[in-house]
Scaffold this motif. Structure first.
Motif, PDB file in Angstrom:
ATOM      1  N   LEU A   1       0.828  -1.182  -0.050  1.00  0.00           N
ATOM      2  CA  LEU A   1       0.000   0.036  -0.049  1.00  0.00           C
ATOM      3  C   LEU A   1       1.005   1.277  -0.030  1.00  0.00           C
ATOM      4  CD1 LEU A   1      -2.961  -0.975   2.545  1.00  0.00           C
ATOM      5  CD2 LEU A   1      -2.778  -1.129  -0.034  1.00  0.00           C
ATOM      6  N   LEU A   2       2.067   1.084   0.254  1.00  0.00           N
ATOM      7  CA  LEU A   2       3.120   2.352   0.299  1.00  0.00           C
ATOM      8  C   LEU A   2       3.191   2.923  -1.332  1.00  0.00           C
ATOM      9  CD1 LEU A   2       6.120   0.884   2.538  1.00  0.00           C
ATOM     10  CD2 LEU A   2       4.260   2.858   3.139  1.00  0.00           C
ATOM     11  N   ALA A   3       2.758   1.908  -2.280  1.00  0.00           N
ATOM     12  CA  ALA A   3       2.839   2.284  -3.577  1.00  0.00           C
ATOM     13  C   ALA A   3       1.342   2.438  -4.169  1.00  0.00           C
ATOM     14  CB  ALA A   3       3.593   1.157  -4.450  1.00  0.00           C
ATOM     15  N   ALA A   4       0.418   2.339  -3.752  1.00  0.00           N
ATOM     16  CA  ALA A   4      -0.901   2.226  -4.018  1.00  0.00           C
ATOM     17  C   ALA A   4      -1.848   3.645  -3.745  1.00  0.00           C
ATOM     18  CB  ALA A   4      -1.886   1.248  -3.225  1.00  0.00           C
ATOM     19  N   TYR A   5      -2.748   3.701  -4.602  1.00  0.00           N
ATOM     20  CA  TYR A   5      -3.401   5.108  -4.413  1.00  0.00           C
ATOM     21  C   TYR A   5      -4.903   4.293  -4.117  1.00  0.00           C
ATOM     22  CZ  TYR A   5      -5.667   9.352  -6.394  1.00  0.00           C
ATOM     23  OH  TYR A   5      -6.320  10.690  -6.246  1.00  0.00           O
ATOM     24  N   THR A   6      -4.998   4.552  -2.760  1.00  0.00           N
ATOM     25  CA  THR A   6      -6.118   4.021  -2.215  1.00  0.00           C
ATOM     26  C   THR A   6      -6.722   4.797  -1.032  1.00  0.00           C
ATOM     27  OG1 THR A   6      -7.325   1.823  -1.348  1.00  0.00           O
ATOM     28  CG2 THR A   6      -4.994   2.214  -0.657  1.00  0.00           C
ATOM     29  N   GLY A   7      -8.014   4.746  -0.678  1.00  0.00           N
ATOM     30  CA  GLY A   7      -8.528   5.107   0.683  1.00  0.00           C
ATOM     31  C   GLY A   7      -8.408   4.154   1.925  1.00  0.00           C
ATOM     32  N   ARG A   8      -9.075   4.491   2.968  1.00  0.00           N
ATOM     33  CA  ARG A   8      -9.467   3.491   3.977  1.00  0.00           C
ATOM     34  C   ARG A   8      -8.181   3.008   4.750  1.00  0.00           C
ATOM     35  NH1 ARG A   8     -10.928  -1.089   4.095  1.00  0.00           N
ATOM     36  NH2 ARG A   8     -12.299  -1.123   5.830  1.00  0.00           N
ATOM     37  N   TYR A   9      -7.043   3.163   4.280  1.00  0.00           N
ATOM     38  CA  TYR A   9      -5.751   2.692   4.909  1.00  0.00           C
ATOM     39  C   TYR A   9      -4.665   3.868   5.119  1.00  0.00           C
ATOM     40  CZ  TYR A   9      -7.508  -1.998   4.040  1.00  0.00           C
ATOM     41  OH  TYR A   9      -8.382  -3.195   3.906  1.00  0.00           O
ATOM     42  N   SER A  10      -5.120   4.969   5.335  1.00  0.00           N
ATOM     43  CA  SER A  10      -4.208   6.047   5.593  1.00  0.00           C
ATOM     44  C   SER A  10      -3.226   5.976   6.828  1.00  0.00           C
ATOM     45  CB  SER A  10      -5.063   7.445   5.832  1.00  0.00           C
ATOM     46  OG  SER A  10      -6.052   7.490   6.781  1.00  0.00           O
ATOM     47  N   VAL A  11      -3.979   5.309   7.880  1.00  0.00           N
ATOM     48  CA  VAL A  11      -3.238   5.216   8.969  1.00  0.00           C
ATOM     49  C   VAL A  11      -2.285   4.057   9.005  1.00  0.00           C
ATOM     50  CG1 VAL A  11      -3.399   4.847  11.580  1.00  0.00           C
ATOM     51  CG2 VAL A  11      -5.026   6.350  10.425  1.00  0.00           C
ATOM     52  N   TYR A  12      -2.786   3.024   8.441  1.00  0.00           N
ATOM     53  CA  TYR A  12      -1.955   1.866   8.365  1.00  0.00           C
ATOM     54  C   TYR A  12      -0.656   2.286   7.326  1.00  0.00           C
ATOM     55  CZ  TYR A  12      -0.481  -2.683   6.565  1.00  0.00           C
ATOM     56  OH  TYR A  12       0.340  -3.995   6.318  1.00  0.00           O
ATOM     57  N   ALA A  13      -0.860   2.444   6.153  1.00  0.00           N
ATOM     58  CA  ALA A  13       0.151   2.730   5.303  1.00  0.00           C
ATOM     59  C   ALA A  13       1.038   3.954   5.952  1.00  0.00           C
ATOM     60  CB  ALA A  13      -0.425   3.073   3.882  1.00  0.00           C
ATOM     61  N   GLY A  14       0.296   4.920   6.404  1.00  0.00           N
ATOM     62  CA  GLY A  14       1.155   6.074   6.743  1.00  0.00           C
ATOM     63  C   GLY A  14       1.898   5.509   8.121  1.00  0.00           C
ATOM     64  N   SER A  15       1.722   4.680   8.910  1.00  0.00           N
ATOM     65  CA  SER A  15       2.575   4.487   9.918  1.00  0.00           C
ATOM     66  C   SER A  15       3.627   3.345   9.549  1.00  0.00           C
ATOM     67  CB  SER A  15       1.383   3.676  11.208  1.00  0.00           C
ATOM     68  OG  SER A  15       1.045   2.380  10.520  1.00  0.00           O
ATOM     69  N   LYS A  16       3.269   2.484   8.150  1.00  0.00           N
ATOM     70  CA  LYS A  16       4.200   2.072   7.760  1.00  0.00           C
ATOM     71  C   LYS A  16       5.370   2.841   6.963  1.00  0.00           C
ATOM     72  CE  LYS A  16       3.472  -2.569   8.603  1.00  0.00           C
ATOM     73  NZ  LYS A  16       4.331  -3.467   9.320  1.00  0.00           N
ATOM     74  N   ALA A  17       4.994   3.766   6.454  1.00  0.00           N
ATOM     75  CA  ALA A  17       5.962   4.741   5.530  1.00  0.00           C
ATOM     76  C   ALA A  17       7.219   5.010   6.213  1.00  0.00           C
ATOM     77  CB  ALA A  17       5.171   5.860   5.045  1.00  0.00           C
ATOM     78  N   PRO A  18       7.295   5.332   7.607  1.00  0.00           N
ATOM     79  CA  PRO A  18       8.475   5.735   8.159  1.00  0.00           C
ATOM     80  C   PRO A  18       9.510   4.736   8.299  1.00  0.00           C
ATOM     81  CG  PRO A  18       6.675   6.662   9.461  1.00  0.00           C
ATOM     82  CD  PRO A  18       6.042   5.772   8.366  1.00  0.00           C
ATOM     83  N   VAL A  19       9.320   3.451   8.105  1.00  0.00           N
ATOM     84  CA  VAL A  19      10.110   2.297   8.247  1.00  0.00           C
ATOM     85  C   VAL A  19      11.058   2.387   7.012  1.00  0.00           C
ATOM     86  CG1 VAL A  19      10.257  -0.199   8.404  1.00  0.00           C
ATOM     87  CG2 VAL A  19       8.334   0.902   9.606  1.00  0.00           C
ATOM     88  N   GLU A  20      10.549   2.932   5.833  1.00  0.00           N
ATOM     89  CA  GLU A  20      11.531   2.971   4.609  1.00  0.00           C
ATOM     90  C   GLU A  20      12.543   3.992   5.172  1.00  0.00           C
ATOM     91  OE1 GLU A  20       9.916   2.210   0.544  1.00  0.00           O
ATOM     92  OE2 GLU A  20       8.483   3.613   1.292  1.00  0.00           O
ATOM     93  N   HIS A  21      12.284   5.015   5.847  1.00  0.00           N
ATOM     94  CA  HIS A  21      13.407   5.887   6.184  1.00  0.00           C
ATOM     95  C   HIS A  21      14.125   5.229   7.139  1.00  0.00           C
ATOM     96  CE1 HIS A  21      11.536   9.427   3.771  1.00  0.00           C
ATOM     97  NE2 HIS A  21      10.390   8.844   4.225  1.00  0.00           N
ATOM     98  N   PHE A  22      13.630   4.793   8.196  1.00  0.00           N
ATOM     99  CA  PHE A  22      14.553   3.969   9.245  1.00  0.00           C
ATOM    100  C   PHE A  22      15.600   3.079   8.475  1.00  0.00           C
ATOM    101  CE2 PHE A  22      10.482   4.086  12.025  1.00  0.00           C
ATOM    102  CZ  PHE A  22      10.472   5.407  12.296  1.00  0.00           C
ATOM    103  N   THR A  23      14.876   2.485   7.558  1.00  0.00           N
ATOM    104  CA  THR A  23      15.633   1.348   6.678  1.00  0.00           C
ATOM    105  C   THR A  23      16.780   1.998   6.068  1.00  0.00           C
ATOM    106  OG1 THR A  23      13.739  -0.203   6.714  1.00  0.00           O
ATOM    107  CG2 THR A  23      15.763  -0.209   5.027  1.00  0.00           C
ATOM    108  N   ARG A  24      16.770   3.064   5.403  1.00  0.00           N
ATOM    109  CA  ARG A  24      17.750   3.766   4.678  1.00  0.00           C
ATOM    110  C   ARG A  24      18.734   4.264   5.633  1.00  0.00           C
ATOM    111  NH1 ARG A  24      13.448   5.171   0.889  1.00  0.00           N
ATOM    112  NH2 ARG A  24      12.974   6.994   2.072  1.00  0.00           N
TER     113      ARG A  24
END
Length: 251
Positions: free
Chosen positions: A147-170
């Motif tokens: 969902l980090l690459a998807a254009y969708t509703g309903r998962y703003s909080v789920y996908a939004g809370s996963k997005a920082p992990v990409e920055h942590f990983t880098r």
């Protein structure tokens, strides 16, 4: 047959009792790894015990540890129990997460806080505390979401809370580069497990199937071989997010 690259090495699998985490625990044990099976609450103890038994039956060694990973003290306790038992830590595979699907206008403060506590805060400190203990040449692997690459509703909080992990990983992959520790993310598509079913709205399963060229949801068995690969021969990948979804979404 044991994989010589994993034989005798220690792997912590957070959320390792069931669904994708349980399958990863079993597969790595069959490759000869020693598995610490983390589970979240007493309700999952039976599943954790079953997974440990399956790991041992597959030829590995394993034990279960319960912990609430939104507490840094608990994260440290888990990792100390792993190194205390086995004397080393080769890899952490972080599958623990929370997913609910709601429109933003219906998301409560408690729902928001719960998602960020497990999907962001816990992921950050699992990575950080692993980094303090991990063997040189080891690996840290997080499960995020396509969902980090998807254009969708309903998962703003789920996908939004996963997005920082990409920055942590880098960031962590840079910080650990001198120790040859790889840090990556796998991003499955909507998966045919209770993790997806419990979050999906009516009709969402059919819609998600239709978004892939194959007309299928992602299955556990699509992901597990990639985990083993990234803990062994795939070590050269670093600081990346790999989208494993059969074409559900690309970036």
């Amino acid at each position: 047959m044991p994989d010589s690259a994993l034989s005798g090495k220690t792997v912590l699998v957070t959320g390792g009792a069931k669904n994708l985490g349980g399958a990863i625990s079993r597969d790595l044990a069959a490759a000869g790894a020693r598995i610490a099976v983390h589970y979240h609450s007493p309700s999952d103890k039976g599943l954790a015990d079953e997974t440990v038994a399956a790991c041992v039956a597959a030829g590995g060694d394993a034990f279960a540890v319960e912990a609430e990973l939104t507490s840094v003290t608990e994260i440290r306790r888990v990792l100390d129990s792993v190194t205390g038992r086995y004397g080393a830590l080769y890899a952490t595979v972080n599958t623990a997460g929370l997913a609910r699907g709601n429109p933003m206008t219906e998301v409560t403060e408690d729902e928001y806080d719960a998602h960020f506590a497990i999907n962001s805060k816990a992921a950050f400190f699992v990575m950080a505390e692993t980094a303090k203990r991990i063997d040189d040449g080891g690996a840290i692997l997080n499960l995020v979401s396509s969902l980090l690459a998807a254009y969708t509703g309903r998962y703003s909080v789920y996908a939004g809370s996963k997005a920082p992990v990409e920055h942590f990983t880098r960031a962590l992959s840079k910080e650990l580069a001198g120790r040859r520790v790889s840090v990556n993310n796998l991003a499955p598509g909507p998966m045919d497990t209770s993790f997806f079913w419990n979050a999906a709205a009516p009709g969402e399963e059919e819609f998600s199937r239709a978004q892939t060229p194959y007309g299928e949801l992602t299955k556990v068995e699509h992901i597990v071989p990639w985990v083993r690969f990234l803990l062994t021969d795939g070590w050269w990948l670093n600081g990346q997010t790999v989208f494993l979804n059969g074409g559900f979404a690309t970036r």
